[in-house]
Each structure stands twice: as C-alpha cells, then as structure tokens.
Design an enzyme around this catalytic site. Structure first.
Site, short mmCIF file in Angstrom:
data_model
loop_
_atom_site.label_atom_id
_atom_site.label_comp_id
_atom_site.label_asym_id
_atom_site.label_seq_id
_atom_site.Cartn_x
_atom_site.Cartn_y
_atom_site.Cartn_z
CG HIS A 80 -0.76 -1.65 -3.08
ND1 HIS A 80 -0.86 -0.52 -3.78
CD2 HIS A 80 -0.21 -2.05 -2.61
CE1 HIS A 80 0.51 -0.87 -2.22
NE2 HIS A 80 0.98 -1.84 -1.85
CG HIS A 91 3.55 -5.73 -2.16
ND1 HIS A 91 4.54 -4.99 -1.35
CD2 HIS A 91 2.31 -4.99 -2.03
CE1 HIS A 91 4.39 -4.00 -1.58
NE2 HIS A 91 2.71 -3.91 -1.98
CG ASP A 102 7.26 -9.60 -1.82
OD1 ASP A 102 6.37 -8.99 -2.32
OD2 ASP A 102 8.42 -9.57 -0.88
N GLY A 145 8.23 -0.98 1.82
CA GLY A 145 8.88 -0.98 2.89
C GLY A 145 8.51 0.01 3.70
CG HIS A 177 4.32 1.26 -0.46
ND1 HIS A 177 4.24 0.99 -1.67
CD2 HIS A 177 2.79 0.25 0.41
CE1 HIS A 177 4.22 -0.75 -1.83
NE2 HIS A 177 3.54 -1.19 -0.82
CD GLU A 179 1.25 1.24 4.23
OE1 GLU A 179 2.74 0.71 4.10
OE2 GLU A 179 1.06 -0.03 4.99
CG ASP A 193 -0.34 -3.60 1.32
OD1 ASP A 193 0.29 -3.63 -0.18
OD2 ASP A 193 -0.57 -3.19 2.13
N1 ADE Z 1 5.39 -4.09 1.18
C1 ADE Z 1 4.52 -5.16 1.51
N2 ADE Z 1 3.37 -4.36 2.67
C2 ADE Z 1 3.72 -3.66 2.57
C3 ADE Z 1 3.44 -2.10 2.94
N3 ADE Z 1 2.36 -2.36 3.69
N4 ADE Z 1 4.02 -0.93 2.91
C4 ADE Z 1 5.10 -0.99 2.78
N5 ADE Z 1 6.57 -2.19 2.08
C5 ADE Z 1 5.24 -3.60 1.92
ZN ZN Z 2 1.78 -1.78 -0.51
#
Ligand code: ADE
Ligand code: ZN
Length: 368
Positions: free
Chosen positions: A29, A31, A33, A186, A213, A216, A305
């Site tokens: 996990h 991203h 970006d 998101g 996701h 969280e 993350d």
């Molecule tokens: N996009 C990047 N990091 C995220 C996160 N922690 N939760 C949801 N979307 C994300």
């Molecule tokens: Zn994430």
C-alpha cells in the site's frame, strides 16, 4: 554478535543489532503520487511550467509536505496531492516517478511492491487515462530491469466522484500489462464504499482483485460495506476495526461479528502506522491497534501509504513497529510473509518470492 543470537532479540534490542534496511520486505500500500522525491517534484515543476510550489528548495519542500500532512485529519492530509499530481501530467513525468519509485524500493530493501494511483488525476495536461497507465507501467518495467524489484500496479477510483466504473474498466483493460487490482481512495467520511458497488461488481465479474481504503477516517460501517457490499479482498488501514472488539478484564479479546469474520476469512489488513498518526486515524502510536491485531492472529502487514507526505519508508515503519510492539525477527518475517501471501500477484510469483527471496533472506540472517 553471532547471528543465532538475533533470534532471541526483540524490540529496541533487535533494532540496535540489525540493519533493518537489508531485511527483505513487501509493500502492498503506497500511492505513486504520495511518494515522490522532493527534488523530483521541483525538477518536474520546472520542466512542465508548474508554478504552484511553495518553495524550490528540496529540504524546505519536504518539510512543507510533512507539516501539511501532519495536521491530524484526512482532508488536510490529502491537500498536498494537488502539487504532486500537478507535476505528474505528462507521460515522461509519470514514467520517471514510477522508475524512481522502483529505485527507492530497492534502496529500502523491498523485494515486491504494489503501488497505486488514480489515472483520472493525471489528465489535466491532455493525457488520456490509458496513456497515464501506460506511462506508469513503463517506468515500473524499466525499474524492474534495473533494480530487480517485483511489482504490481493498482488503479484507484476516487470515492467523492462518480467515475469509479470507468476506473474499474480501465484497471481490467490493463491487467495483462501489470495492473493487479482496483482500489477506492480519497476522503472517506461522507463517501461510503457502497455508492461504488457497480464498479466493484465489474471487477468481480472479471475475476479481478479489490482492495478498499476503509476504517481509516470512518468507522466499522465503512469496513463492513467494503467487505459485504463491495467484495474487498483486502482492506487499506482498517484501523477502526478496533471498534468491533473489546479487551475484557481478564485480558481476553471479545470480537464482534465483523472482526471475527475478518480474522476467520484471513482478510489482509494493509496497516500504515505513521500515516494513521498524521491523518488522526490514531492519536498515540503506542495505542495503535496494529499490536492487538497482530498478537491475536489477524493477517496484518506494514505499509508506507505516502512516503513523501508521511516522511516514511518501509524500513522506518518496520523499526517503529518493532520498537512499539516488541517484535522479534520471526515477527518481522511473519509480517512480510503475511504481505506477500496477500499480494495480488499470481500465486506462482508469490511462491517464488516466498521461497527464493523472503525465507532465504531471513534464514541467512539467523545464520541458517
Ligand atoms: N490517498 C493517498 N493517501 C490516502 C489515504 N491515506 N487515504 C485515502 N486516500 C489516500
Ligand atoms: Zn492509502
């Protein structure tokens, strides 16, 4: 210290005795970006005429991202992505970021990595979503050639938009080229996963893979929907699954039916410690439910993350977990076996990584 002694060490003693960077690790996990090098953000901004950055000094920019992401809530955590996505609007930029991701993985001791992104966020400069995916895949392939790290790409849909079916179809279209699954990312609060059920059904009908996701920035309801409406095979974060269990006065754990299901079905939980602290999913890392989940047999793994936003690496996450939860070398190996067993790569590839990379790597450390 003799190697065999390492098996007796735990927590801070283990961290002091071992170079954690060299441990074979698996990341599921991260991203694309959220993990750029600050210097790359600056160079890409210059090359592409992006003028929105707050500074052109790499150290200051890194600190700016960290400060921005560490305000204790997910919406503010996500604000920095406007800049990283802002400089990732060409095929060259996406290819470079994906390639550098692979180089960073090698440096961090990661042997298999799944990285994710939302192609829709890379179309402002005129790219199509297919072109964005092709460019990211090209960078990952070139990175594998140079650094030997194995990988998979996950396509994200965005939970506040109504374009998730399109994202699911995009993921399916690229499955033969290295896309291994589909995610929903998101801001979570106010955007329940079941609103995207059409996209998840398309993935299921294609016999493809789902991570979401969930749990969280919202509670158990979100996790339940992700599993029982949307068919998630893995969960991103799932920190709030803690709300469906109770530690009783004799120390035993009483599970609600959802937590029991997650345990019994071996649902993988992609946990992200530093990120959870930064988004406010957890207020005190020592109380992070990771420790409780791991000790009670849940299939948890460690993840980064967003390495840039959360100023982290797999090495840092592993050290943090080892120190906070008094992990042994066998525990660290177990966490990485949990991760590779849960990967969306085909079974043969997972077996190869387990028996030719992870197990021999830890056995060698033990002097076997
Ligand atoms: N996009 C990047 N990091 C995220 C996160 N922690 N939760 C949801 N979307 C994300
Ligand atoms: Zn994430």
């Amino acid at each position: 210290m003799k190697n065999a002694d390492l098996t007796d060490l735990k927590g801070k003693d283990l961290v002091a005795a071992l170079d954690f960077r060299k441990l074979p690790k698996v990341l599921l996990h991260e991203h694309l970006d959220g993990g750029l090098r600050p210097s790359t953000v600056i160079e890409l901004a210059r090359e592409n005429g992006y003028t929105g950055l707050p500074t052109e000094d790499a150290g200051e920019l890194a600190a700016w991202f960290h400060r921005g992401a560490q305000r204790g809530n997910l919406p503010e955590y996500l604000e920095g992505f406007a800049h990283t996505c802002g400089v990732m609007q060409t095929e060259e930029a996406l290819e470079r970021v994906a390639y550098e991701f692979m180089e960073d993985m090698k440096e961090d001791g990661v042997v298999y990595a799944e990285v994710r992104f939302a192609p829709l966020l890379h179309t402002e400069g005129g790219l199509t979503q297919d072109e964005a995916v092709r460019a990211a895949l090209a960078g990952l392939r070139r990175g594998e050639k140079d650094f030997g790290v194995k990988w998979g790409l996950i396509i994200c849909a965005l939970r506040h938009l109504n374009t998730s079916l399109e994202a699911a179809e995009l993921a399916i279209r690229w499955r033969e080229a290295g896309v291994v699954g589909f995610d929903l990312a998101g801001g979570e609060s106010g955007f329940p996963p079941k609103k995207h059920v059409d996209a998840f059904h398309a993935i299921q009908r294609a016999n493809f893979h789902i991570t979401i996701h969930a749990g969280e920035a919202f509670g158990v309801e979100s996790i339940w929907q992700a599993l029982q409406y949307c068919g998630a095979h893995r969960l991103g974060h799932a920190t709030r699954l803690r709300d469906d269990m109770e530690v009783q006065s004799d120390g035993s754990l009483k599970l609600g039916s959802l937590a029991q299901y997650v345990l019994d079905r071996r649902v993988p939980l992609e946990m992200c410690l530093y990120s959870n602290l930064h988004t406010g999913a957890c207020h005190d890392l020592a109380q992070h439910p990771f420790g409780l989940f791991f000790r009670n047999g849940f299939r948890v793994c460690l993840n980064t993350d967003d390495r840039l936003m959360s100023d982290t690496t797999m090495t840092k996450e592993t050290i943090l977990a080892a120190e906070l939860f008094d992990l042994s070398l066998a525990d660290v190996e177990k966490l990485n076996l949990n991760a590779i067993k849960s990967a969306f790569a085909p079974f043969d590839k997972r077996i190869d990584i387990i028996f030719n990379s992870i197990k021999p790597g830890y056995a060698a450390l033990r002097g076997e």
